[in-house]
Scaffold this motif. Structure first.
Motif, short mmCIF file in Angstrom:
data_model
loop_
_atom_site.label_atom_id
_atom_site.label_comp_id
_atom_site.label_asym_id
_atom_site.label_seq_id
_atom_site.Cartn_x
_atom_site.Cartn_y
_atom_site.Cartn_z
N THR A 136 -9.60 -9.84 7.28
CA THR A 136 -10.68 -9.03 7.85
C THR A 136 -12.01 -9.75 7.63
O THR A 136 -12.17 -10.47 6.67
N GLY A 137 -12.95 -9.51 8.56
CA GLY A 137 -14.21 -10.24 8.53
C GLY A 137 -14.04 -11.55 9.27
O GLY A 137 -13.12 -11.70 10.08
N VAL A 138 -14.92 -12.51 9.00
CA VAL A 138 -14.78 -13.79 9.68
C VAL A 138 -13.93 -14.73 8.84
O VAL A 138 -13.90 -14.65 7.61
N VAL A 139 -13.21 -15.60 9.56
CA VAL A 139 -12.43 -16.64 8.88
C VAL A 139 -12.68 -17.96 9.60
O VAL A 139 -12.70 -18.02 10.83
N ALA A 140 -12.95 -18.99 8.80
CA ALA A 140 -13.14 -20.33 9.36
C ALA A 140 -11.92 -21.16 8.99
O ALA A 140 -11.59 -21.30 7.82
N GLU A 157 -12.77 -33.84 12.61
CA GLU A 157 -12.54 -32.58 11.91
C GLU A 157 -13.06 -31.45 12.79
O GLU A 157 -14.15 -31.55 13.35
N LEU A 158 -12.26 -30.42 12.90
CA LEU A 158 -12.61 -29.28 13.75
C LEU A 158 -12.68 -28.02 12.89
O LEU A 158 -12.05 -27.94 11.83
N ALA A 159 -13.43 -27.05 13.36
CA ALA A 159 -13.41 -25.74 12.71
C ALA A 159 -13.24 -24.68 13.79
O ALA A 159 -13.91 -24.72 14.83
N ALA A 160 -12.28 -23.79 13.56
CA ALA A 160 -12.02 -22.68 14.49
C ALA A 160 -12.34 -21.40 13.76
O ALA A 160 -11.69 -21.07 12.76
N GLU A 217 -7.97 -26.25 5.52
CA GLU A 217 -8.14 -25.08 4.65
C GLU A 217 -8.81 -23.95 5.40
O GLU A 217 -9.27 -24.12 6.53
N LEU A 218 -8.88 -22.80 4.74
CA LEU A 218 -9.50 -21.61 5.32
C LEU A 218 -10.61 -21.12 4.42
O LEU A 218 -10.50 -21.23 3.20
#
Ligand SMILES: Nc1ncnc2c1ncn2[C@@H]1O[C@H](COP(=O)(O)OP(=O)(O)OP(=O)(O)O)[C@@H](O)[C@H]1O
Ligand SMILES: [Mg+2]
Length: 386
Positions: free
Chosen positions: A255-259, A196-199, A273-274
């Protein structure tokens, strides 16, 4: 700026950022806000929530109450979030009332409704797991015929830390779950997940965007337990994941951070998911990157220039401190954890309960293996179950 009820200087020129929620994400945002001279004002349900204890200005109320949300927004430059558990309809009402919501309700919905997110991302051409929305056992059986049992079922709204995600073994179990989920279930095959990765990326209201290193997220019992930065994957895959996150942020006007949570599967990268807020996969950025995700989120929602995202060490590992089965409180064991050289300890001032995220430990090092061993040692000293 500033409201009469503010505990801050009334004559200040400081930006006021209101945040719906007062948990550990708001607590760590407060730490970043202090350094930037930003006044953070949170909406808390109780006066002992982490961000309130950390000194953030606060309003007491429920995120389900429009009046409480309006009171939170009153005099603030921008309203943002530390969670997704807020009725999307209320956000639209706030937007109509002229409140500056960052991210905007239409974008935020991508993080609030997994079914909506699957459909939107598929429509935009991003790879997502096979899915369907099932209301009947017949629909579940038809999907199982294509993909095999067991299936993974998710409640489209309201889940977090694996709550709202469960396996369906057979039609009987499907019938029982459908009976308690009248709005139906999001179904997916049980995927073969290599990693599992997170960008994480950040986008400012000005349109400026930056990407953080892609990380590996190690899950146990459908809950994030460890983050390895950078992810031990080839550069091309990391680049692909980061590009996807940048494109989604831009096209959805985030806007702001998104994972962006991704599954690395034999069929390639799939978007899981986000989260449109600071995220557990970005806690390592406090010590591990030039600009923390919390500072970056403030910069982004205020339309300020974004900060550099480079790692501060070759390898950074974060391990969550999760409440032990015996209910013991990690606060009692801080000195033992601090005896582990290089361990940065964060505790969230939350009541200890088995399985609850109570804090995290970050270690910056020369390689992932060494940093991970050190972080795990410190987390165990705090009583965290491995
Ligand atoms: N289709 C699937 N096949 C296999 N495992 C899955 C599948 N969907 C989810 N999982 C596992 O369950 C975890 C939680 O799922 P998901 O991210 O959808 O739920 P969540 O409760 O919103 O998560 P979070 O912990 O991020 O709040 C995933 O990280 C993954 O480990
Ligand atoms: Mg998740």
């Amino acid at each position: 700026m500033g409201s009469a009820a503010s505990q801050h200087r009334p004559d200040t020129a400081a930006a006021v950022v209101a945040m719906v929620g007062a948990g550990q994400l708001a607590q760590m945002t407060q730490q970043a806000a202090i350094a930037l001279g930003v006044q953070l004002r949170v909406l808390a349900q109780l006066p002992d929530e982490p961000a309130v204890l950390a000194g953030a200005d606060h309003r007491l109320g429920s995120p389900d109450d429009l009046q409480a949300l309006l009171a939170l927004a009153d005099g603030a430059d921008v309203v943002t979030f530390d969670h997704e558990q807020i009725d999307p309809g209320l956000l639209v009402e706030l937007e109509r009332a002229g409140v500056n919501l960052q991210p905007a309700p239409a974008a935020k919905l991508l993080a609030q409704d997994k079914l909506h997110a699957r459909r939107e991302l598929e429509r935009m051409g991003f790879p997502v797991p096979p899915f369907t929305h099932a209301h009947s056992v017949e629909q579940v059986q038809a999907f199982a015929q294509q993909h095999g049992w067991p299936l993974v079922a998710k409640t489209p709204r309201g889940g977090y830390d694996g709550r709202g995600v469960f396996e369906l073994a057979d039609p009987e179990q499907a019938a029982a779950e459908l009976a308690t989920h009248p709005d139906g279930l999001l179904l997916e095959p049980l995927l073969e997940i290599r990693r599992e990765l997170a960008a994480m990326v950040a986008r400012s209201t000005t349109g400026e965007q930056v990407a953080y290193p892609v990380v590996e997220s190690v899950q146990r019992d459908a809950m994030c337990r460890e983050i390895l930065a950078p992810a031990p994957i080839d550069a091309e895959l990391a680049q692909q994941a980061a590009q996807m996150a940048l494109q989604i942020a831009q096209r959805a006007g985030i806007t702001g951070v998104v994972a962006l949570e991704l599954f690395d599967t034999p069929a390639g990268l799939l978007v899981n998911e986000l989260a449109l807020r600071p995220h557990n996969s970005g806690h390592y950025t406090i010590e591990g990157c030039v600009t923390s995700q919390f500072e970056q989120h403030l910069r982004g929602v205020l339309g300020w220039p974004l900060g550099a995202t480079e790692l501060t060490a070759p390898a950074v590992v974060m391990v969550n401190v999760v409440g032990a089965a015996d209910g013991s409180d990690p606060l009692r064991r801080i000195p033992q954890a601090l005896a582990v050289a290089g361990a940065h300890v964060h505790l969230y001032a939350k009541t200890a309960r088995p399985g609850r995220k109570l804090g995290h430990v970050t270690v910056c090092g020369a390689d992932l293996q060494g940093a991970r061993a050190t972080a795990l040692r410190a987390a165990r000293e705090l009583g965290s179950e491995p």
